[in-house]
Design a protein around this motif. Structure first.
Motif, PDB file in Angstrom:
ATOM      1  N   THR A 273      -1.931   4.605   9.316  1.00 28.49           N
ATOM      2  CA  THR A 273      -2.681   3.351   9.138  1.00 28.49           C
ATOM      3  C   THR A 273      -3.102   3.357   7.665  1.00 28.49           C
ATOM      4  O   THR A 273      -4.241   3.600   7.332  1.00 28.49           O
ATOM      5  CB  THR A 273      -3.911   3.296  10.073  1.00 28.49           C
ATOM      6  OG1 THR A 273      -4.676   4.498   9.888  1.00 28.49           O
ATOM      7  CG2 THR A 273      -3.520   3.192  11.524  1.00 28.49           C
TER       8      THR A 273
ATOM      9  N   ASN B 295      -6.307   8.376   7.908  1.00 25.02           N
ATOM     10  CA  ASN B 295      -7.645   8.025   8.325  1.00 25.02           C
ATOM     11  C   ASN B 295      -7.546   6.826   9.275  1.00 25.02           C
ATOM     12  O   ASN B 295      -7.502   5.684   8.833  1.00 25.02           O
ATOM     13  CB  ASN B 295      -8.436   7.662   7.055  1.00 25.02           C
ATOM     14  CG  ASN B 295      -9.874   7.316   7.327  1.00 25.02           C
ATOM     15  OD1 ASN B 295     -10.310   7.306   8.466  1.00 25.02           O
ATOM     16  ND2 ASN B 295     -10.608   7.017   6.272  1.00 25.02           N
TER      17      ASN B 295
ATOM     18  N   GLU C  94       1.618   8.278   6.410  1.00 25.01           N
ATOM     19  CA  GLU C  94       0.239   7.811   6.586  1.00 25.01           C
ATOM     20  C   GLU C  94       0.293   6.652   7.573  1.00 25.01           C
ATOM     21  O   GLU C  94       0.755   5.557   7.242  1.00 25.01           O
ATOM     22  CB  GLU C  94      -0.384   7.389   5.249  1.00 25.01           C
ATOM     23  CG  GLU C  94      -1.848   7.059   5.424  1.00 25.01           C
ATOM     24  CD  GLU C  94      -2.646   6.890   4.132  1.00 25.01           C
ATOM     25  OE1 GLU C  94      -2.083   7.032   3.041  1.00 25.01           O
ATOM     26  OE2 GLU C  94      -3.851   6.583   4.242  1.00 25.01           O
TER      27      GLU C  94
ATOM     28  N   ASN D 218      -7.264  -5.665  18.829  1.00 20.94           N
ATOM     29  CA  ASN D 218      -6.671  -4.483  18.212  1.00 20.94           C
ATOM     30  C   ASN D 218      -6.712  -3.298  19.166  1.00 20.94           C
ATOM     31  O   ASN D 218      -7.478  -2.358  19.013  1.00 20.94           O
ATOM     32  CB  ASN D 218      -7.412  -4.148  16.915  1.00 20.94           C
ATOM     33  CG  ASN D 218      -6.642  -3.133  16.086  1.00 20.94           C
ATOM     34  OD1 ASN D 218      -5.420  -3.018  16.219  1.00 20.94           O
ATOM     35  ND2 ASN D 218      -7.344  -2.384  15.252  1.00 20.94           N
TER      36      ASN D 218
ATOM     37  N   ASP E 289       2.129  -2.666  13.422  1.00 23.32           N
ATOM     38  CA  ASP E 289       0.988  -2.440  14.308  1.00 23.32           C
ATOM     39  C   ASP E 289       1.173  -1.047  14.918  1.00 23.32           C
ATOM     40  O   ASP E 289       2.253  -0.720  15.409  1.00 23.32           O
ATOM     41  CB  ASP E 289       0.984  -3.516  15.411  1.00 23.32           C
ATOM     42  CG  ASP E 289      -0.172  -3.368  16.390  1.00 23.32           C
ATOM     43  OD1 ASP E 289      -0.948  -2.386  16.251  1.00 23.32           O
ATOM     44  OD2 ASP E 289      -0.298  -4.213  17.298  1.00 23.32           O
ATOM     45  N   PHE E 290       0.146  -0.241  14.878  1.00 23.15           N
ATOM     46  CA  PHE E 290       0.269   1.138  15.359  1.00 23.15           C
ATOM     47  C   PHE E 290       0.713   1.205  16.818  1.00 23.15           C
ATOM     48  O   PHE E 290       1.545   2.032  17.191  1.00 23.15           O
ATOM     49  CB  PHE E 290      -1.092   1.866  15.231  1.00 23.15           C
ATOM     50  CG  PHE E 290      -1.037   3.303  15.661  1.00 23.15           C
ATOM     51  CD1 PHE E 290      -0.826   4.310  14.733  1.00 23.15           C
ATOM     52  CD2 PHE E 290      -1.154   3.659  17.003  1.00 23.15           C
ATOM     53  CE1 PHE E 290      -0.741   5.641  15.132  1.00 23.15           C
ATOM     54  CE2 PHE E 290      -1.068   4.987  17.402  1.00 23.15           C
ATOM     55  CZ  PHE E 290      -0.862   5.974  16.462  1.00 23.15           C
TER      56      PHE E 290
ATOM     57  N   THR F 143     -10.468   5.164   2.256  1.00 24.11           N
ATOM     58  CA  THR F 143     -10.927   6.483   1.815  1.00 24.11           C
ATOM     59  C   THR F 143     -11.037   6.525   0.286  1.00 24.11           C
ATOM     60  O   THR F 143     -10.085   6.146  -0.413  1.00 24.11           O
ATOM     61  CB  THR F 143      -9.931   7.565   2.269  1.00 24.11           C
ATOM     62  OG1 THR F 143      -9.722   7.406   3.667  1.00 24.11           O
ATOM     63  CG2 THR F 143     -10.446   8.963   1.985  1.00 24.11           C
TER      64      THR F 143
ATOM     65  N   GLY G  18     -11.540  -1.222  11.838  1.00 24.44           N
ATOM     66  CA  GLY G  18     -11.988   0.083  11.337  1.00 24.44           C
ATOM     67  C   GLY G  18     -11.585   0.269   9.894  1.00 24.44           C
ATOM     68  O   GLY G  18     -11.154   1.342   9.466  1.00 24.44           O
TER      69      GLY G  18
ATOM     70  N   GLU H 180       1.046   0.100   8.215  1.00 26.87           N
ATOM     71  CA  GLU H 180      -0.243  -0.597   8.139  1.00 26.87           C
ATOM     72  C   GLU H 180      -0.083  -1.985   8.764  1.00 26.87           C
ATOM     73  O   GLU H 180       0.949  -2.636   8.593  1.00 26.87           O
ATOM     74  CB  GLU H 180      -0.684  -0.678   6.658  1.00 26.87           C
ATOM     75  CG  GLU H 180      -1.810  -1.636   6.338  1.00 26.87           C
ATOM     76  CD  GLU H 180      -3.141  -1.303   7.027  1.00 26.87           C
ATOM     77  OE1 GLU H 180      -3.545  -0.127   7.021  1.00 26.87           O
ATOM     78  OE2 GLU H 180      -3.753  -2.236   7.579  1.00 26.87           O
TER      79      GLU H 180
HETATM   80  C1  SAM Z   1     -10.228   3.729   8.122  1.00 21.96           C
HETATM   81  S1  SAM Z   1      -9.039   2.682   7.371  1.00 21.96           S
HETATM   82  C2  SAM Z   1      -8.126   3.838   6.491  1.00 21.96           C
HETATM   83  C3  SAM Z   1      -7.128   3.317   5.562  1.00 21.96           C
HETATM   84  C4  SAM Z   1      -6.420   4.392   4.758  1.00 21.96           C
HETATM   85  N1  SAM Z   1      -5.648   5.228   5.643  1.00 21.96           N
HETATM   86  C5  SAM Z   1      -7.390   5.214   3.974  1.00 21.96           C
HETATM   87  O1  SAM Z   1      -7.606   6.367   4.356  1.00 21.96           O
HETATM   88  O2  SAM Z   1      -7.961   4.723   3.009  1.00 21.96           O
HETATM   89  C6  SAM Z   1      -8.091   2.227   8.739  1.00 21.96           C
HETATM   90  C7  SAM Z   1      -6.904   1.369   8.440  1.00 21.96           C
HETATM   91  O3  SAM Z   1      -6.257   1.129   9.682  1.00 21.96           O
HETATM   92  C8  SAM Z   1      -5.681  -0.155   9.640  1.00 21.96           C
HETATM   93  N2  SAM Z   1      -5.434  -0.548  11.040  1.00 21.96           N
HETATM   94  C9  SAM Z   1      -6.329  -0.953  11.959  1.00 21.96           C
HETATM   95  N3  SAM Z   1      -5.724  -1.234  13.117  1.00 21.96           N
HETATM   96  C10 SAM Z   1      -4.397  -0.978  12.937  1.00 21.96           C
HETATM   97  C11 SAM Z   1      -3.264  -1.059  13.786  1.00 21.96           C
HETATM   98  N4  SAM Z   1      -3.367  -1.499  15.031  1.00 21.96           N
HETATM   99  N5  SAM Z   1      -2.064  -0.719  13.280  1.00 21.96           N
HETATM  100  C12 SAM Z   1      -1.947  -0.292  12.007  1.00 21.96           C
HETATM  101  N6  SAM Z   1      -2.989  -0.188  11.140  1.00 21.96           N
HETATM  102  C13 SAM Z   1      -4.201  -0.530  11.610  1.00 21.96           C
HETATM  103  C14 SAM Z   1      -6.758  -0.976   8.938  1.00 21.96           C
HETATM  104  O4  SAM Z   1      -6.219  -2.172   8.407  1.00 21.96           O
HETATM  105  C15 SAM Z   1      -7.210   0.014   7.858  1.00 21.96           C
HETATM  106  O5  SAM Z   1      -6.491  -0.158   6.679  1.00 21.96           O
END
Ligand code: SAM
Length: 520
Positions: A38, A109, A36, A125, A86-87, A12, A8, A62
């Motif tokens: 992710t 986000n 923040e 994931n 990892d979230f 942003t 995903g 992240e």
């Molecule tokens: C929609 S993007 C948003 C990134 C940032 N927060 C922004 O608003 O620009 C989602 C982010 O979630 C990270 N992500 C996806 N799965 C994740 C997980 N299991 N744990 C942590 N981060 C994760 C992705 O690498 C990506 O950078």
């Protein structure tokens, strides 16, 4: 599937992050910790630091180590800390409940993907918890594999959030609704729940209804959220919420027309289902029939009925452009009778048995060959009121017979069978009346893929609509004369969906005879 989609990963734009932070500052004031979860390239951490500077602490989490590295490099001078994490296994309670920070703001986000978009078995994931895995197995089996990752993340974050904290996340509008619904059903409301619509096409180049979802960590009795059309507190549109154990899209309209929520003495039915439109549906051409395979064929008229499709009803067209082969009068009827009564039709069916026998849905298994669903006495009612379930409009249409023949509607439509024109016009008038429309719209969300469902339709009390619009006498008259009408199921409140219909006792062969059908 691409890594970007799996995670995903849609960062942003800085302008949007700054706009969000400005709004959150109005709603929440100064936080002492901004997290923040992710963080990606840290758009929200940057924007927050731009707004609040060194007045608070900033942390980002992240999974992607390249993002962690690059964001750390860029933001460490501002005191922003980024952790590779990892979230799913993270201890969010520990992260969000720090001794010295009570005004924690969770901002960001999360990934917008659902596991079905990821390909349920393809992506890793996902949370690893045993209960989640069980749910996944069950849903995968039942085809309901639509686990929304952002929904899961937001629920975990809100559960971990202190009362004095707040969450502000970009997500699909549907996700925000599902998260709120989860808390409204279980724990209660979240104070200051707000949904601010954003333009996802302009910001992320995706065609989906998206929003900034904001709420505080404090639980309330009040189970409502305010919708805004933009990231501006002056753009209030309406309030949706949890009323009488149900989600309603417009609390004010629902409250005004609440008395219409009560079920109807008329049963809603689904249209005819055959899962083989190329074979079972035809256009008429010079006295012959042309199917979806472009084959010109000869058929007896006995089993051919005019057909309205969703696209007809959705465009208020009640003049059929197609016909459909109707092989049964009731679900489960023996179809072999067709061989004697209509040999050309039988031969046509046999010639296309490959397609018909290989229909995937399990509902056709262990049924007579060439079976259909969504079929019963109601299908042969001379008049109908019908609506397409594929459009986002509560447009009800009167369906008259064509040349004395009942008109069928397809399985994406819903119908009420009527014994005559008077009844059909009355019901259609009630359904299209202002009170009925306001009530129906107060239940559904426009961004749902298919807002019009039988569950919604069956909630409308046609009796109470008739009372409000002064047509109760007419309706009572229709209902009283109903008992000797053709449709014995019409009196029931329950709606029969074809898949749910119990396998009916096979009718005697003589009951299938088209001679009897002609007596409609
Ligand atoms: C929609 S993007 C948003 C990134 C940032 N927060 C922004 O608003 O620009 C989602 C982010 O979630 C990270 N992500 C996806 N799965 C994740 C997980 N299991 N744990 C942590 N981060 C994760 C992705 O690498 C990506 O950078």
């Amino acid at each position: 599937m691409s890594k970007q989609k799996e995670f995903g990963d849609f960062q942003t734009p800085n302008d949007l992050a700054a706009e969000v932070v400005a709004l959150v500052a109005e709603l929440f004031g100064l936080p002492d910790l901004v997290v923040e979860p992710t963080a990606g390239l840290g758009a929200f951490l940057s924007a927050s630091h731009g707004k609040w500077g060194n007045a608070c602490i900033y942390e980002g989490y992240e999974i992607n180590r390249y993002y962690v590295h690059s964001t750390s490099q860029r933001l460490s001078d501002f005191g922003v800390r980024i952790y590779q994490q990892d979230f799913f296994p993270a201890d969010w309670h520990q992260i969000l409940r720090k001794e010295n920070s009570s005004r924690v703001l969770v901002l960001g986000n999360p990934p917008w993907v659902t596991n079905s978009e990821q390909g349920i078995l393809g992506s890793t994931n996902l949370p690893k918890k045993a209960n989640f895995q069980r749910l996944r197995g069950f849903d995968a089996k039942t085809g309901k594999s639509n686990f929304d990752i952002a929904e899961w993340m937001l629920i975990r974050l809100i559960e971990a959030l202190p009362e004095s904290g707040a969450i502000a996340m970009l997500c699909k509008t549907m996700t925000a609704r599902k998260v709120l619904r989860h808390f409204w059903k279980t724990e209660g409301g979240l104070e200051s729940s707000n949904v601010f619509r954003i333009d996802a096409k302009a910001n992320f180049d995706v065609a989906v209804d998206a929003c900034l979802f904001f709420a505080t960590g404090k639980r309330t009795e009040d189970r409502m959220a305010t919708i805004y059309s933009s990231l501006n507190l002056a753009s209030r549109v309406t309030e949706f919420g949890w009323v009488d154990g149900n989600l309603v899209s417009d609390v004010e309209a629902y409250t005004k027309f609440r008395e219409l929520d009560g079920g109807s003495p008329y049963a809603w039915r689904s249209g005819i289902k055959h899962d083989a439109s190329n074979v079972m549906e035809f256009s008429r051409c010079n006295g012959r029939f042309v199917n979806g395979l472009d084959e010109e064929v000869e058929l007896e008229e006995e089993f051919v009925y005019p057909l309205l499709k969703s696209s007809d009803l959705g465009n208020r067209r009640a003049t059929p452009r197609k016909v459909v082969l109707v092989t049964q009068r009731h679900t489960g009827d023996d179809t072999s009778l067709i061989r004697d009564v209509a040999p050309k039709t039988w031969k046509y069916l046999e010639d296309h048995s490959d397609q018909l026998d290989s229909r995937k849905s399990s509902i056709y298994q262990n049924r007579p060959q060439f079976s259909m669903f969504g079929i019963g006495e109601y299908s042969f009612a001379p008049w109908k009121v019908a609506i397409s379930g594929l459009y986002k409009s509560f447009t009800f249409v009167v369906v008259p017979p064509e040349n004395g023949r009942s008109v069928m509607v397809d399985d994406t439509c819903y119908l009420i069978p009527c014994k005559d024109e008077k009844e059909a016009r009355l019901l259609c008038g009630l359904l299209n009346s202002k009170p009925a429309q306001s009530f129906l719209w107060s239940l559904v969300f426009e961004d749902s893929k298919r807002p019009i469902t039988v569950d919604v339709l069956r909630r409308l009390s046609l009796v109470n609509v008739a009372k409000i619009v002064g047509r109760l006498d007419e309706l009572t008259e229709c209902m009283l004369s109903e008992s000797d009408s053709l449709d014995d199921g019409q009196q029931q409140l329950s709606l029969v969906i074809e898949e749910e219909t119990k396998y009916q006792t096979r009718r005697r062969r003589s009951e299938m005879a088209p001679e009897i059908w002609k007596g409609e």
